[in-house]
Design a protein around this motif. Structure first.
Motif, PDB file in Angstrom:
ATOM      1  N   GLY A  45       0.785  -1.225   0.000  1.00  0.00           N
ATOM      2  CA  GLY A  45       0.000   0.000   0.000  1.00  0.00           C
ATOM      3  C   GLY A  45       0.818   1.277   0.000  1.00  0.00           C
ATOM      4  N   ARG A  46       2.019   1.232   0.562  1.00  0.00           N
ATOM      5  CA  ARG A  46       2.847   2.442   0.619  1.00  0.00           C
ATOM      6  C   ARG A  46       3.629   2.668  -0.659  1.00  0.00           C
ATOM      7  NH1 ARG A  46       5.871   0.830   5.952  1.00  0.00           N
ATOM      8  NH2 ARG A  46       5.911  -0.994   4.655  1.00  0.00           N
ATOM      9  N   ASP A  47       3.958   1.608  -1.360  1.00  0.00           N
ATOM     10  CA  ASP A  47       4.786   1.705  -2.558  1.00  0.00           C
ATOM     11  C   ASP A  47       4.119   0.889  -3.657  1.00  0.00           C
ATOM     12  OD1 ASP A  47       6.699   1.653  -4.527  1.00  0.00           O
ATOM     13  OD2 ASP A  47       8.333   0.989  -3.229  1.00  0.00           O
ATOM     14  N   ARG A  48       3.531   1.553  -4.609  1.00  0.00           N
ATOM     15  CA  ARG A  48       2.774   0.861  -5.655  1.00  0.00           C
ATOM     16  C   ARG A  48       3.660   0.011  -6.559  1.00  0.00           C
ATOM     17  NH1 ARG A  48      -2.497   2.724  -5.751  1.00  0.00           N
ATOM     18  NH2 ARG A  48      -2.769   4.681  -4.642  1.00  0.00           N
ATOM     19  N   ASP A  49       4.976   0.200  -6.466  1.00  0.00           N
ATOM     20  CA  ASP A  49       5.911  -0.575  -7.273  1.00  0.00           C
ATOM     21  C   ASP A  49       6.467  -1.765  -6.491  1.00  0.00           C
ATOM     22  OD1 ASP A  49       7.392  -1.133  -9.600  1.00  0.00           O
ATOM     23  OD2 ASP A  49       9.142  -0.090  -8.784  1.00  0.00           O
ATOM     24  N   ALA A  50       5.802  -2.120  -5.400  1.00  0.00           N
ATOM     25  CA  ALA A  50       6.290  -3.212  -4.554  1.00  0.00           C
ATOM     26  C   ALA A  50       5.141  -4.140  -4.173  1.00  0.00           C
ATOM     27  CB  ALA A  50       6.957  -2.654  -3.295  1.00  0.00           C
ATOM     28  N   SER A  51       5.506  -5.359  -3.834  1.00  0.00           N
ATOM     29  CA  SER A  51       4.538  -6.366  -3.402  1.00  0.00           C
ATOM     30  C   SER A  51       4.982  -6.960  -2.084  1.00  0.00           C
ATOM     31  CB  SER A  51       4.411  -7.472  -4.448  1.00  0.00           C
ATOM     32  OG  SER A  51       3.871  -6.955  -5.635  1.00  0.00           O
TER      33      SER A  51
END
Length: 124
Positions: free
Chosen positions: A74-80
């Motif tokens: 949720g904080r970093d759209r480029d991360a899972s």
């Protein structure tokens, strides 16, 4: 999207990790992973950039008995974020790696690493 951890237990309840699961968890804990505790259980989690999504999916497949989910961070759209359900099998590792709520390297577990665990640690 809320990422509030669920205290749901893996079903059926996993009391002991398989040798492969143990290596993935140990290697992951020496790398980017962490264990979070709940009242009586623990769950595994780790985050990666989406460039490494296939690697997270590979780990999730190896940890399938723990019902891992991969969600967008949720904080970093480029991360899972990979997160398992809670399991009593993870409690001993949580206590060993976080005895005072701060991560340490328990040498008795580090020495248990085999080539798979070392590869996971290296890839993390």
């Amino acid at each position: 999207m809320s990422h509030k951890p669920s205290n749901r237990l893996a079903s059926p309840i996993i009391w002991e990790l398989s040798p492969i699961e143990e290596q993935v968890i140990l290697g992951g804990l020496l790398g980017d992973g962490r264990l979070q505790s709940t009242t009586n259980f623990a769950y595994y989690r780790e985050g990666k950039k989406n460039d490494h999504l296939l690697y997270l999916e590979w780990k999730a497949n190896l940890l399938s008995r723990l019902h891992p989910r991969i969600v967008s961070n949720g904080r970093d759209r480029d991360a899972s974020l990979l997160r398992t359900l809670c399991s009593p099998a993870l409690v001993r590792y949580q206590k060993a790696f976080y005895p005072e709520h701060k991560k340490v390297l328990p040498m008795e577990l580090v020495w248990r690493l085999n080539p798979l665990g070392l590869a996971v640690w290296y890839m993390d």
